[in-house]
Design an enzyme around this catalytic site. Structure first.
Site, mmCIF file in Angstrom:
data_model
loop_
_atom_site.group_PDB
_atom_site.id
_atom_site.type_symbol
_atom_site.label_atom_id
_atom_site.label_comp_id
_atom_site.label_asym_id
_atom_site.label_seq_id
_atom_site.Cartn_x
_atom_site.Cartn_y
_atom_site.Cartn_z
ATOM 1 N N SER A 1 0.824 -1.205 0.000
ATOM 2 C CA SER A 1 0.000 0.000 0.000
ATOM 3 C C SER A 1 0.860 1.258 0.000
ATOM 4 C CB SER A 1 -0.929 0.011 1.217
ATOM 5 O OG SER A 1 -1.908 -0.992 1.119
ATOM 6 N N PHE B 1 -2.875 10.653 -1.243
ATOM 7 C CA PHE B 1 -3.878 10.903 -2.276
ATOM 8 C C PHE B 1 -5.227 11.103 -1.590
ATOM 9 C CE2 PHE B 1 -6.887 9.416 -5.571
ATOM 10 C CZ PHE B 1 -6.409 10.051 -6.711
ATOM 11 N N CYS C 1 -6.254 7.539 -11.759
ATOM 12 C CA CYS C 1 -5.273 7.194 -10.733
ATOM 13 C C CYS C 1 -5.703 5.932 -9.990
ATOM 14 C CB CYS C 1 -5.113 8.345 -9.750
ATOM 15 S SG CYS C 1 -4.584 9.910 -10.495
ATOM 16 N N LEU C 2 -6.992 5.840 -9.667
ATOM 17 C CA LEU C 2 -7.491 4.647 -8.987
ATOM 18 C C LEU C 2 -7.293 3.403 -9.843
ATOM 19 C CD1 LEU C 2 -10.832 5.903 -7.384
ATOM 20 C CD2 LEU C 2 -8.627 5.561 -6.269
ATOM 21 N N ARG D 1 -5.448 0.029 -8.689
ATOM 22 C CA ARG D 1 -6.128 -1.272 -8.748
ATOM 23 C C ARG D 1 -5.281 -2.305 -9.475
ATOM 24 N NH1 ARG D 1 -11.498 1.894 -10.609
ATOM 25 N NH2 ARG D 1 -12.313 2.401 -8.528
ATOM 26 N N ARG E 1 3.286 -30.849 10.744
ATOM 27 C CA ARG E 1 2.366 -31.013 11.865
ATOM 28 C C ARG E 1 1.864 -32.463 11.910
ATOM 29 N NH1 ARG E 1 0.632 -28.902 16.796
ATOM 30 N NH2 ARG E 1 -1.605 -29.277 17.072
ATOM 31 N N LEU F 1 -3.967 -24.337 9.816
ATOM 32 C CA LEU F 1 -3.100 -24.045 10.950
ATOM 33 C C LEU F 1 -3.835 -24.120 12.290
ATOM 34 C CD1 LEU F 1 -1.359 -22.907 8.529
ATOM 35 C CD2 LEU F 1 -0.470 -21.262 10.168
ATOM 36 N N GLU G 1 -10.018 1.011 -3.114
ATOM 37 C CA GLU G 1 -9.897 1.173 -4.576
ATOM 38 C C GLU G 1 -11.066 0.514 -5.299
ATOM 39 O OE1 GLU G 1 -7.756 3.196 -4.750
ATOM 40 O OE2 GLU G 1 -6.082 2.737 -3.447
#
Length: 395
Positions: free
Chosen positions: A97, A135, A249-250, A254, A279, A349, A374
């Site tokens: 990010s 932004f 811009c988005l 994305r 395991r 897990l 986004e």
């Protein structure tokens, strides 16, 4: 332990990449493994990140604005940039990010829509990691409908005065510059949306950090508050008018998410395979049970398909042929499948899956944010629906 094969090997994914692409991917992977992975669980636990320090290191690595040309940017292909996003998000969504907001939102806005003076002033420093950007589009009451924004820019002589607030802004509290979108009275009396390059030390600008997050904890998330922020005429992005500016811009951001989200899924799957192989349950490895293998096989299929989709869209983007609806296909599919993979790996897990000793629950929590920022899944479904039917069903 029996010989195992990775998703990369099962799908022969490396055959689809050039030697240069693989070399850069491997360099970013090594940086992430050596520099960030040893610390990321602690940063997530403590809800902090050394953003300024990392920005300089990431700038030195060449990944900030790496898909842009000139001004200190590396000018790499879309696929190469995507691979970097994939490897960074395999460590943590917060790291990807930081890079996405810097390069695909703030830097891209200035590079694509800015004046030459704005480019010269900010892009070289941002590419080097000497200046961080954010932004400002999303508002407290307007996320999926950016056209409803309340932030206003009003003429006062030759200046602009901005008032309003933005919300959920990555890098906001540590940024040196903010690209802020506001409604104006331009365009022959109609309210037009314009972008402004706002140095964060401008009087009236503040960016309080948003705390108490359960997702993207190793990331700076902020509110932007603009109270009579006075800017010169030269602060406006001259080439952007209306929503096409911020939406372009988005779309760039994305694209990085398409690769990044599947990187998080891959890391979860690899963790689950390793865990299940060692395991012991009822005197044999968990991986030796049919139900476990069925889960792993289904997840490997989705992670592999996600890679193939990302690579295909990257090639289209490099050819200048990718369309916004195709980016929506990738974002919708890869985010939706990645969070499913993270949750399924957590079941393998079991109780260990909820601890930060393993990355799975951290990825799952982060992907809750990646799934909706986004563009939410619903927005991307409607974008795809419009492409299929010709009907816009947003309202």
């Amino acid at each position: 332990m029996a010989d195992t094969r990775t998703v990369t090997q099962l799908f022969a994914l490396d055959d689809l990449l050039s030697d240069e692409e693989k070399a850069i991917r491997d360099t970013v992977r090594k940086f992430g493994e050596d520099r960030i992975r040893p610390h990321i669980a602690g940063w997530f636990d403590e809800a902090r990140i050394p953003a300024k320090e990392l920005a300089k290191e990431l700038g030195g690595l060449g990944v900030l604005g790496m898909h842009l040309d000139g001004y200190g940017c590396a000018g790499m292909s879309a696929v190469t940039y995507g691979l970097a996003c994939l490897e960074l998000e395999a460590i943590d969504s917060g790291i990807r990010s930081l890079v996405s907001v810097q390069g695909s939102l703030a830097m891209f806005a200035i590079h694509h829509w800015g004046s030459e003076e704005q480019k010269q002033e900010w892009l070289p420093r941002m590419a080097a990691g000497d200046a961080l950007g954010c932004f400002g589009l999303t508002e407290p009451d307007f996320g999926s409908d950016p056209g409803g924004m309340r932030t206003r820019a009003v003429r006062d002589g030759s200046d602009w005065v901005l008032n309003g607030a933005k919300m959920w802004i990555t890098n906001g509290s540590v940024a040196d510059v903010a690209v802020v979108w506001a409604k104006t009275d331009l365009e022959q009396g109609a309210r037009g949306i314009r972008g402004f390059v706002v140095p964060t030390d401008t009087p009236g600008f503040s960016a309080p950090e948003i705390r108490a997050k359960m997702s993207l904890r190793a990331s700076v998330t902020s509110e932007l508050v603009l109270q009579d922020v006075r800017l010169p005429e030269s602060a406006m992005l001259p080439k952007a008018a209306g929503l096409s500016g911020p939406l372009s811009c988005l779309n760039e951001a994305r694209f990085g998410i398409i690769f990044g989200s599947i990187g998080a899924a891959r890391d979860c799957l690899e963790t689950a395979v390793d865990y299940a192989s060692t395991r012991m349950v009822f005197d044999k490895p968990l991986a030796a049970y049919q139900l476990t293998q069925a889960k792993l096989a289904d997840m490997a299929l989705e992670v592999g398909k996600g890679h193939l989709l990302a690579y295909r869209l990257g090639r289209l983007k490099d050819a200048g042929e990718v369309e916004p609806a195709q980016v929506s296909l990738g974002k919708l599919n890869n985010c939706r499948e990645a969070i499913k993979v993270a949750r399924e790996c957590r079941t393998i897990l079991a109780a260990n899956g909820i601890t930060l000793e393993y990355p799975v629950i951290r990825h799952a929590n982060n992907l809750e944010s990646v799934l909706t920022y986004e563009g939410t899944s619903e927005v991307h479904q409607l974008t795809i629906g419009r492409a299929l039917t010709g009907e816009a069903a947003f309202r």
